[in-house]
Design a protein around this motif. Structure first.
Motif, PDB file in Angstrom:
ATOM      1  N   ARG A   1       0.825  -1.196   0.000  1.00 58.74           N
ATOM      2  CA  ARG A   1       0.000   0.000   0.000  1.00 58.74           C
ATOM      3  C   ARG A   1       0.874   1.266   0.000  1.00 58.74           C
ATOM      4  N   ALA A   2       0.422   2.269  -0.764  1.00 62.92           N
ATOM      5  CA  ALA A   2       1.056   3.584  -0.698  1.00 62.92           C
ATOM      6  C   ALA A   2       0.489   4.328   0.498  1.00 62.92           C
ATOM      7  N   ASN A   3       1.366   5.041   1.222  1.00 62.47           N
ATOM      8  CA  ASN A   3       0.932   5.760   2.421  1.00 62.47           C
ATOM      9  C   ASN A   3       1.739   7.053   2.536  1.00 62.47           C
ATOM     10  N   GLY A   4       1.257   8.102   1.852  1.00 59.68           N
ATOM     11  CA  GLY A   4       1.978   9.372   1.866  1.00 59.68           C
ATOM     12  C   GLY A   4       3.301   9.251   1.138  1.00 59.68           C
ATOM     13  N   ASP A   5       4.377   9.597   1.828  1.00 58.93           N
ATOM     14  CA  ASP A   5       5.690   9.524   1.207  1.00 58.93           C
ATOM     15  C   ASP A   5       6.376   8.182   1.473  1.00 58.93           C
ATOM     16  N   HIS A   6       5.609   7.197   1.969  1.00 54.45           N
ATOM     17  CA  HIS A   6       6.128   5.853   2.209  1.00 54.45           C
ATOM     18  C   HIS A   6       5.286   4.813   1.482  1.00 54.45           C
ATOM     19  N   VAL A   7       5.869   3.663   1.300  1.00 51.10           N
ATOM     20  CA  VAL A   7       5.137   2.486   0.827  1.00 51.10           C
ATOM     21  C   VAL A   7       5.176   1.456   1.949  1.00 51.10           C
ATOM     22  N   ARG A   8       4.025   0.888   2.264  1.00 49.73           N
ATOM     23  CA  ARG A   8       3.944  -0.095   3.345  1.00 49.73           C
ATOM     24  C   ARG A   8       3.883  -1.499   2.754  1.00 49.73           C
ATOM     25  N   LEU A   9       4.837  -2.313   3.151  1.00 53.69           N
ATOM     26  CA  LEU A   9       4.877  -3.719   2.788  1.00 53.69           C
ATOM     27  C   LEU A   9       4.455  -4.506   4.025  1.00 53.69           C
ATOM     28  N   GLU A  10       3.259  -5.104   3.991  1.00 48.67           N
ATOM     29  CA  GLU A  10       2.674  -5.711   5.179  1.00 48.67           C
ATOM     30  C   GLU A  10       2.493  -7.218   5.001  1.00 48.67           C
ATOM     31  N   VAL A  11       2.715  -7.942   6.085  1.00 47.11           N
ATOM     32  CA  VAL A  11       2.452  -9.385   6.105  1.00 47.11           C
ATOM     33  C   VAL A  11       1.517  -9.669   7.272  1.00 47.11           C
ATOM     34  N   HIS A  12       0.307 -10.151   6.957  1.00 48.62           N
ATOM     35  CA  HIS A  12      -0.728 -10.439   7.951  1.00 48.62           C
ATOM     36  C   HIS A  12      -0.946 -11.949   8.037  1.00 48.62           C
ATOM     37  N   ASP A  13      -1.344 -12.421   9.220  1.00 44.72           N
ATOM     38  CA  ASP A  13      -1.707 -13.822   9.368  1.00 44.72           C
ATOM     39  C   ASP A  13      -2.879 -13.947  10.340  1.00 44.72           C
TER      40      ASP A  13
END
Length: 315
Positions: free
Chosen positions: A229-241
């Protein structure tokens, strides 16, 4: 001698100004006073004013000198820290290059053996599929060693524009035969293609560590989702379980070395993830997932800084 000369100039200036003040103010007081009592009052007020003015001047000079000393000390400390960081980076780069060089030589031996097995006839489909997985893993490992050697020589040259969703899908496919993920439902949720400059080898390590952790947290039979996901000036790389999540007793120390929730865990996987995020000028944080288990989010800046002080957060 310069310090002595400067101190002498300051002291001499003070004596001249103070002497002139005493003489001139005394003359003015005598001219203004019409009696001895009035003269005494004027001299008393004059003395108090002298103390107040010189005290304020002394405070100002002392404050400016101390502030200058503090500024110089801060600059010296930053210079020492920068030097130590540069020395650590140089040593780490040399160590990484050396280990990657030796490991790549061993990987070549394994790759050659896999090629010989690939020429064998009569392999059943399952064996052939396992062999293909092993060969793909060795190709990834060989690329990892190559990237590590390049990073050891020059980290800035290793920054490559990459699409994070594609990387996540590749790593998920690569790990599908791993025991921790073989029976898990792993999906990649990256609705928009997002590219940014990264160290590919480090992003691979982030995803490998987090996906394997998620598989083990769900006892090898859970649901795992990788989100980009794009989040402002960052990109979030998420791992959910959808596992049990992280116990609150260790949540605050997750990213410290040798902290693990697994009986046989080393506690180094999340440290590796944190360091990979820091190398990009980003950070990693833990939170509860909407799937019911753990969520690890790695925030990567769209434009990695050349230097900075990124942080690790716990949500």
């Amino acid at each position: 001698m310069k310090l002595v000369s400067r101190a002498g100039v300051v002291a001499g200036t003070y004596m001249v100004v103070a002497g002139a003040y005493i003489v001139l103010s005394g003359q003015a007081a005598r001219a203004m006073a019409d009696s001895v009592d009035a003269l005494e009052r004027l001299e008393r007020y004059k003395g108090i004013a002298f103390v107040v003015v010189t005290g304020l001047a002394l405070f100002l000079v002392t404050y400016l000198v101390l502030r200058k000393q503090q500024t110089d000390a801060d600059q010296a400390q930053r210079a020492r820290e920068a030097l130590l960081k540069a020395e650590r980076n140089a040593l780490a780069g040399l160590f990484v290059s050396s280990v990657a060089h030796d490991a790549s030589n061993l990987a070549m031996v394994i790759s050659s053996s896999l090629e010989l097995l690939d020429d064998e006839h009569g392999l059943d489909p399952d064996a052939r599929r396992s062999l293909d997985d092993a060969r793909e893993a060795m190709q990834t490992l060989t690329r990892l060693f190559k990237d590590l050697k390049e990073m050891g020589r020059d980290r800035n040259r290793s920054l490559v524009p990459m699409e994070l969703g594609a990387i996540a899908r590749r790593i998920a496919d690569l790990l599908r035969g791993h025991g921790a993920l073989r029976h898990c439902a792993v999906t990649v949720d990256a609705p928009v293609a997002i590219s940014l400059p990264v160290f590919p080898v480090l992003i691979d390590q982030v995803l490998i560590n987090l996906l394997l952790n998620a598989g083990e947290a769900t006892e090898g039979r859970g649901r795992i989702v990788v989100r980009v996901r794009a989040n402002g000036d960052h990109v979030r790389l998420e791992v959910h379980d959808d596992g049990k999540g992280v116990p609150s007793s260790v949540a605050d120390s997750l990213f410290k070395p040798f902290t693990s929730t697994k009986p046989q865990g080393t506690g180094l996987g999340l440290v590796s993830v944190r360091e990979c995020a820091l190398a990009h000028g980003g950070y990693v944080e833990y939170d509860r997932s909407d799937l019911g288990g753990a969520a690890f989010r790695v925030a990567l800046p769209l434009t990695p800084p050349t230097s900075g002080s990124p942080e690790t957060r716990a949500g």
